[in-house]
Design a protein around this motif. Structure first.
Motif, short mmCIF file in Angstrom:
data_model
loop_
_atom_site.label_atom_id
_atom_site.label_comp_id
_atom_site.label_asym_id
_atom_site.label_seq_id
_atom_site.Cartn_x
_atom_site.Cartn_y
_atom_site.Cartn_z
N GLY A 1 0.81 -1.22 0.00
CA GLY A 1 0.00 0.00 0.00
C GLY A 1 0.83 1.27 0.00
N HIS A 2 2.07 1.13 0.42
CA HIS A 2 2.99 2.27 0.47
C HIS A 2 4.40 1.68 0.45
CE1 HIS A 2 5.37 5.52 2.33
NE2 HIS A 2 4.42 6.34 1.92
N PRO A 3 5.34 2.35 -0.21
CA PRO A 3 6.69 1.78 -0.32
C PRO A 3 7.34 1.48 1.03
CG PRO A 3 6.44 3.65 -1.81
CD PRO A 3 5.20 3.60 -0.95
N LYS A 4 6.93 2.17 2.07
CA LYS A 4 7.54 1.91 3.38
C LYS A 4 6.52 1.56 4.45
CE LYS A 4 11.00 1.61 6.15
NZ LYS A 4 12.10 0.66 5.96
N SER B 1 0.34 1.91 -10.59
CA SER B 1 1.30 1.48 -9.55
C SER B 1 0.62 1.03 -8.26
CB SER B 1 2.25 2.64 -9.21
OG SER B 1 1.55 3.65 -8.49
N ILE B 2 -0.66 1.37 -8.10
CA ILE B 2 -1.33 1.12 -6.81
C ILE B 2 -1.37 -0.39 -6.52
CG2 ILE B 2 -3.43 1.48 -5.46
CD1 ILE B 2 -1.96 4.10 -6.28
N GLY B 3 -0.83 -0.76 -5.37
CA GLY B 3 -0.81 -2.17 -5.00
C GLY B 3 0.46 -2.89 -5.42
N THR B 4 1.36 -2.18 -6.11
CA THR B 4 2.67 -2.75 -6.43
C THR B 4 3.67 -2.22 -5.40
OG1 THR B 4 3.56 -0.95 -7.79
CG2 THR B 4 2.03 -2.49 -8.86
#
Lengths: 481, 186
Positions: free
Chosen positions: A450-453, B97-100
């Motif tokens: 859901g978020h890179p971090k 990109s959402i969910g990646t």
């Protein structure tokens, strides 16, 4: 009991993932914010004769005590009652400290102007999450030395989207309109005329713990869990107001809107508004603090904090949600399949051990009372279990009564620490039977993308663990139980 | 003193009887006043996905270019890429990109309704002068952002009729909250 601090190098995990600049800056900012507080504490302790102890926060003021005593001895102040020019902690005034308080008269009665301050020896304070703009930011409640269940009004966590507005209650009004028979405009005097109720409830930000989804990151319980607080809130049931305006058939949602620079809005299901929602004007026995929404805020017991719209100026009744920014682009949780959960209102059962907790140091083996807070957005806490052996066995903690629904509940359990490394954790079971899950169980369901971090960012209610090293050092061990 | 006390008791008793006699839902206090249409309109600034609440006015991407440069670019970047140091989020990019592992939430990649963009700019932007843009300017700058996100064309006009019809890339990206999502019940 001696006090002191752990002399740590304050190292943090590397941010070695392929995160973009924005995320990296955010992570580094958080480290710096917490580190700054911890370093200040260490520096303070360098000046102190006691090097070992339990709390990361030097009882504050021990240094001030020593210096203060010297100052008085060297001067000829007539009463120990005059404020010195020294720097006092936030919320305190620094006074000279007499060698023997029984040999001089104390400070003058009511010389504080009629509103008290805390002791100059107490320095617990919120710290700010280092967002780039200070208007859209948040502060964490210092839970490590919290006692009981009530958060002092001045230590209640904050979350603002456009700063803290200064509002004259005489000029403030609430307009209720939309799908109702009798639109109304209420002054604050009007609001206060309605029958009132006082209830003790927690508020938790849905972002509480967002740094801990993937691995332990922040070091203190203030950093990992400080976005929850409890107050006694007084106001009017929203159902009372809805009854006044006459809600029309087909209405299902209500928009709450603040009078801050963000003109912050959330859509609230009408069911909740009828059920237990309140309009609040008082907190802990006095007018609500400006940073909590003075003069009027919405309160939705057990629901994520951002829905409790502060500085409330407008309620619009409608048939559909308004899909504002704070319920679409923000406060939505992206999960495994790339879909985002929307209107995730309820704060699920959660608990955390506040003592001993991160960056404390137990001076020696022996007796300690493990204590912490538990809460659930679905009702009362039924039971809290504590492990001191990394989850092999769980013991039932005692709960301080009366246990209140949708309110912090204090738990305690006695513990003999034998001096060997230990892994401690707590888990909450609420009255619905829901058992606080592990962080791994949550991540299994939601995924980490859901978020890179920060994974799904919101609603992390997993079990929190702390390790106690052989030297008594307490460290964030999230994910280890 | 004694007389006053007795009176109080009697009054309180009457009040209880009065409240008990009326069904709770029929009881009204009738505090407050009826706001005028003007009073409501002055603060009724929300816009809904179906277009309800959108004011008169219109704007195009071309008209929005200068407004963006003057009022938005400092924080959101000349190319709408966001400015970390200013705290301004990226407004475009990240589509798909959402969910990646590279999830990037922007108006283009994540926002499900164009009405939300108008509504948010109207209530809270520009950050240093919130609420200062005219309705035409808000339509125009919304058009500019949507155009830069390749969601509308260069010549598309945004107004109360067209904005609700904008087809946002992530309009189907949201689901109701399914929690509790971990079922460890006792």
């Amino acid at each position: 009991m001696t006090v002191g601090t752990k002399h740590t190098h304050l190292t943090y995990p590397d941010i070695d993932e392929a995160v973009d600049d924005d995320v990296r800056q955010h992570m580094e900012g958080m480290m710096e914010a917490e580190k700054g507080v911890l370093q200040a504490r260490e520096q303070e302790m360098e000046e102190c004769e006691c090097k070992e102890g339990m709390f990361p926060n030097p009882t504050p003021g021990r240094r001030a005590f020593l210096l203060g005593a010297a100052a008085v001895a060297a001067s000829t102040l007539p009463r120990g009652a005059s404020a010195s020019s020294g720097k006092a902690p936030a919320g305190a005034i620094e006074f000279d400290v007499p060698d023997d308080p029984t040999k001089v008269q104390g400070r003058l009665t009511n010389d504080d102007g009629g509103y008290g301050t805390r002791s100059q020896f107490e320095s617990e304070a919120r710290w700010r999450f280092p967002t780039k703009t200070k208007e859209t930011s948040w502060t964490m409640t210092p839970l490590a030395e919290s006692e009981g269940i009530i958060t002092p009004s001045g230590l209640h966590f904050e979350r603002h989207h456009g700063g803290i507005p200064t509002i004259d209650p005489k000029k403030h009004s609430l307009i209720v309109h939309g799908m109702c028979d009798n639109p109304k405009k209420y002054s604050m005097d009007d609001i206060r005329k309605f029958p009132s109720v006082s209830r003790q409830y927690f508020i938790e930000c849905s972002g509480n713990g967002l740094t801990e989804f993937k691995a332990p990151f922040l070091k203190t319980v203030q950093g990992t869990h400080g976005l929850t607080s409890t107050s006694e809130w007084t106001g009017v049931m929203l159902s009372t107001i809805l009854n006044e305006v006459g809600v029309q058939d087909g209405a299902a949602w209500i928009l709450a809107e603040g009078a801050d620079a963000a003109v912050m809005t959330r859509s609230v299901p009408l069911d909740k508004a009828w059920d237990d929602a309140m309009l609040i004007y008082a907190q802990n026995g006095e007018a609500m603090r400006p940073e909590q929404g003075y003069p009027l805020r919405v309160f939705l017991p057990g629901w994520e904090g951002n829905t409790h719209i502060k500085w409330l100026r407008r309620l619009e009744i409608s048939d559909k949600p308004f899909m504002t920014r704070e319920e679409t682009s923000k406060y939505t949780d992206v999960v495994k399949d790339g879909k985002a959960r929307q209107f995730s209102f309820t704060m699920e059962a959660k608990s955390v051990i506040t003592f001993p907790s991160g960056e404390m140091k137990l001076p020696k083996p022996g007796f300690y009372e493990i204590t912490g807070l538990a809460w659930s957005g679905r009702g009362k806490v039924r039971q809290v279990e504590v492990t001191t052996d990394g989850g092999k066995t769980w013991l039932i903690a005692s709960l301080e009564g009366p246990i209140q629904s949708l309110c912090h509940t204090r738990f305690r359990i006695p513990w003999m620490w034998d001096g060997n490394p230990a892994l401690i954790a707590s888990r909450c079971i609420d009255e619905t039977g829901y058992v606080q899950p592990t962080i791994a169980e949550i991540n299994d369901v939601r995924g980490l993308n859901g978020h890179p971090k920060f994974a799904s960012i919101y609603h992390l209610n997993g079990i929190m663990a702390w390790t106690i090293g052989a030297d008594g050092t307490v460290t964030n061990a999230a994910h280890k139980v | 003193m004694l007389i006053h006390w007795s009176k109080t008791v009697i009054l309180a008793g009457s009040l209880v009887a009065f409240i008990a006699a009326a069904p709770a839902s029929a009881q009204k206090f009738n505090f407050g006043t009826t706001p005028s249409a003007e009073e409501i309109a002055k603060i009724d600034i929300d816009a809904m996905p179906d277009g309800r609440g959108l004011p008169p006015g219109s704007g195009t991407p071309a008209m929005g270019k200068n407004i963006y440069a003057n009022s938005c670019a400092a924080c959101h970047g000349v190319n709408l890429e966001g400015v970390s140091a200013a705290g301004g989020a990226a407004l475009v990019g990240g589509r798909g990109s959402i969910g990646t592992p590279k999830t990037k939430k922007t108006v283009e990649s994540y926002w499900p309704y164009a009405s939300t963009l108008f509504d948010y700019v109207r209530r809270a932007m520009p950050f240093d002068k919130p609420g200062s843009l005219s309705n035409d300017e808000i339509y125009a700058v919304s058009a500019y952002i949507l155009n830069k996100g390749k969601i509308i064309g260069d010549k598309d006009v945004m107004n109360a009729k067209t904005l609700p019809k904008v087809d946002m890339p992530n309009k189907d990206g949201f689901i109701p909250d399914p929690r509790p999502d971990v079922f460890n019940y006792r």
